[in-house]
Design an enzyme around this catalytic site. Structure first.
Site, PDB file in Angstrom:
ATOM      1  N   ASP A 223       0.829  -1.201   0.000  1.00 49.60           N
ATOM      2  CA  ASP A 223       0.000   0.000   0.000  1.00 49.60           C
ATOM      3  C   ASP A 223       0.871   1.262   0.000  1.00 49.60           C
ATOM      4  O   ASP A 223       1.838   1.355   0.761  1.00 49.60           O
ATOM      5  CB  ASP A 223      -0.871  -0.021   1.273  1.00 49.60           C
ATOM      6  CG  ASP A 223      -1.912   1.077   1.290  1.00 49.60           C
ATOM      7  OD1 ASP A 223      -2.798   1.063   0.427  1.00 49.60           O
ATOM      8  OD2 ASP A 223      -1.840   1.957   2.171  1.00 49.60           O
ATOM      9  N   GLU A 276      14.338 -15.647  -0.011  1.00 50.72           N
ATOM     10  CA  GLU A 276      14.716 -16.765   0.864  1.00 50.72           C
ATOM     11  C   GLU A 276      13.679 -17.882   0.775  1.00 50.72           C
ATOM     12  O   GLU A 276      13.907 -18.979   1.247  1.00 50.72           O
ATOM     13  CB  GLU A 276      14.786 -16.298   2.320  1.00 50.72           C
ATOM     14  CG  GLU A 276      15.996 -15.442   2.630  1.00 50.72           C
ATOM     15  CD  GLU A 276      15.905 -14.881   4.057  1.00 50.72           C
ATOM     16  OE1 GLU A 276      15.232 -15.486   4.908  1.00 50.72           O
ATOM     17  OE2 GLU A 276      16.500 -13.815   4.266  1.00 50.72           O
TER      18      GLU A 276
END
Ligand code: NOJ
Length: 571
Positions: A223, A276
């Site tokens: 956002d 990751e």
């Protein structure tokens, strides 16, 4: 409308394991409080979504994007977050969330959640601590506090305006009861801006991203991604100072809070975290920035993808569409991302309504939160009698079918698959919720009209939204747009979306298109490398279709002719 193609061969398991699943995805935005209510409190909830997974599967979407579901006072529809690593008790529990994620994943649907890093809510424990702590304390440093101007500090630190209207600063009362410092809020006063120079803020968001990624969330919608970093020197420029600098201020990333260059350091750190995971977590930036600067957000070293709202701001016009599509495909290619396409979301007037309004003078320069025509309609009070509902829907179906033929990700907003119209002046002022209505009272009616709970059935107390009422009033005409009614109609908008999305999944492999010239300025034709062509007639004169089998069309054909405001796909 006929479908002769065979359906997609890609399996759900392949989709779920694919690190590039997002590049051509059809992503369905759920505004949770207005989607489906499982417990009859009038507010949509997580279990409501879980119950509708079969509906989402039948619709044929690849992913769901969930607007905020976190604990919140709803000062801004949930974009005022009290706690980032929890579920609003009115919407469910973390266990409900896990069950929903698992149901979506079992159905082969990815899950994207909204992250709101620019501001917390004023009820967040950090902000409460800041209010109780003295000026200059570490607790205040997590937000943006400044002394006021004037002899007694009675004037805001600058004359800046919040996006929702009114000043961008609010004065607090100090713990000893005296009038005190001011804090910055680009949006509502219940949404204090966080200070991204503070390492604790950065650490905490990494923790939040990890928290949801570990729970199986596949991606994030960021956002106001372009506002996090700020340069607020001792003397702040006035609005007039900023305006005097013109476009250069934005193009050079020097505005005090919009789209500063150093915001990308944050996203580079986030990207490391995303990578990751296997497959890597994805992210899409909500960044209303100059088109020339959008690619920075979409780079593979950053968030990976950024919304472009250009089609949303265009009129239903062949030239505007072609220019926008060409430009955005080139931009996406240059940044290494895929393009994004959006016609509707929870912030703008639904496109079935926008396209039924008189065309705007300059929609390309449209307002930050809405296409210009929609914005003008909201300003005029949103009267249904000003909308050509039939034309709006016909054009919306044509535009959506064109979008589904495009390379890149298509972002859909709940209810557009029903061709829902915006609810305008039927919502009484006393029931409005949007802060942009309250902060601009008497000027605009705000965004509640696209957030009215969905009609699932033709009858019932809330058209099947839940066992009881609905937190925003639904108009009687919702009955005809309900899922129940449309499922039974072969030519309904729902049936069109289902057919088109099933076909779209066969277009996934490549990201290019070739324009074919038609000799008609109001007709756009492009071919995808698999040989399929998409033909859209933006005008009113029928257009003779090229040879080929019709896979799907947004409105019935007239023999070999494509009528006005219609798209057809040919193979
Ligand atoms: C953009 C969101 O889409 C909108 O709904 C919200 O009001 C603002 N950001 C502030 O968070």
């Amino acid at each position: 409308m006929t479908t002769t193609a065979t359906l997609a061969t890609r399996t759900d398991a392949e989709h779920m394991a694919d690190p590039d699943w997002w590049r051509q995805a059809s992503v369905y935005q759920i505004y949770p409080r207005s989607f489906a209510d499982s417990n009859g409190d009038g507010i949509g909830d997580i279990n409501g979504i879980t119950a509708k997974v079969p509906y989402l599967k039948a619709l044929g979407v690849d992913a769901v994007w969930l607007s905020p579901f976190y604990p919140s006072a709803l000062a801004d529809g949930g974009y005022d977050v009290d706690e980032y690593r929890n579920v609003d008790p009115r919407l469910g529990t973390l266990e409900d969330f896990d069950a929903m994620a698992s149901a979506l994943h079992t159905a082969g649907i990815k899950l994207i959640v909204d992250i709101v890093p620019n501001h917390s809510s004023n009820r967040h424990e950090w902000f409460q601590e800041a209010l109780a702590a003295p000026k200059g304390s570490p607790a205040r440093d997590r937000y943006i506090f400044r002394d006021g101007l004037g002899d007694q500090g009675e004037l805001p630190p600058s004359d800046w305006h919040s996006v929702f209207g009114g000043p961008a600063w609010e004065r607090i009362t100090e713990p000893d009861g005296t009038p005190g410092q001011w804090y910055m809020h680009i949006f509502a006063k219940e949404q204090p801006d966080l200070n991204w120079d503070n390492p604790e803020v950065r650490e905490d968001f990494l923790k939040t991203l990890r928290f949801w990624s570990d729970r199986g969330v596949d991606g994030f919608r960021i956002d106001v991604a372009h506002a996090l970093t700020k340069n607020l020197e001792e003397t702040l420029p006035t609005t007039a100072d900023l305006e005097a600098e013109g476009e250069a201020l934005y193009l050079e990333g020097r505005h005090p809070y919009w789209d500063r260059n150093e915001v990308h350091e944050i996203y580079a750190e986030w990207r490391k975290l995303f990578n990751e995971y296997n497959p890597p977590r994805t992210a899409v930036a909500e960044a209303w920035v100059h088109a020339d600067r959008r690619a920075r957000y979409a780079s593979p070293e950053g968030l990976g993808q950024a919304f472009n709202f250009d089609l949303l701001q265009a009129d239903f016009d062949a030239a505007q569409f072609r220019k926008t599509i060409t430009k955005n495909l080139a931009e996406a290619e240059a940044s290494g991302a895929s393009s994004t396409w959006v016609f509707s979301n929870h912030d703008v007037v639904r496109h079935a309504t926008r396209y039924g309004l008189p065309a705007s003078a300059s929609s390309a320069e449209g307002d930050i939160m809405s296409g210009q025509a929609g914005k003008q309609w909201l300003l005029a009070g949103g009267r249904q009698e000003d909308v050509d509902v039939e034309l709006g829907l016909r054009r919306a179906r044509a535009a959506s079918l064109l979008m589904f033929a495009l390379p890149g990700s298509a972002y859909l907003y709940q209810g557009e698959e029903l061709g829902l119209q915006e609810v305008g002046s039927e919502i009484p002022d006393s029931e409005r919720q949007d802060p942009s209505f309250f902060r601009n009272k008497g000027v605009e009616i705000g965004r509640d009209g696209c957030r009215v709970p969905l009609p699932w059935t033709a009858g019932g107390s809330s058209f099947g939204f839940g066992p009881a009422g609905s937190h925003l009033p639904q108009p009687a005409w919702f009955a005809d747009s309900s899922v129940e009614v449309q499922e039974a109609q072969e030519d309904s908008t729902l049936s069109l979306y289902r057919r088109a999305l099933a076909l779209r999944s066969q277009l996934q492999a490549d990201e290019t298109l070739e324009w074919l010239e038609t000799g008609r300025p109001d007709v756009l034709v492009f071919r995808r490398p698999n040989g399929w062509t998409s033909v859209t007639n933006f005008g009113t004169e029928p257009f003779e279709l090229p040879a080929g089998d019709v896979l799907v069309s947004s409105s019935p054909l007239e023999g070999a002719f494509l009528p006005g405001a219609t798209t057809a796909w040919l193979q």
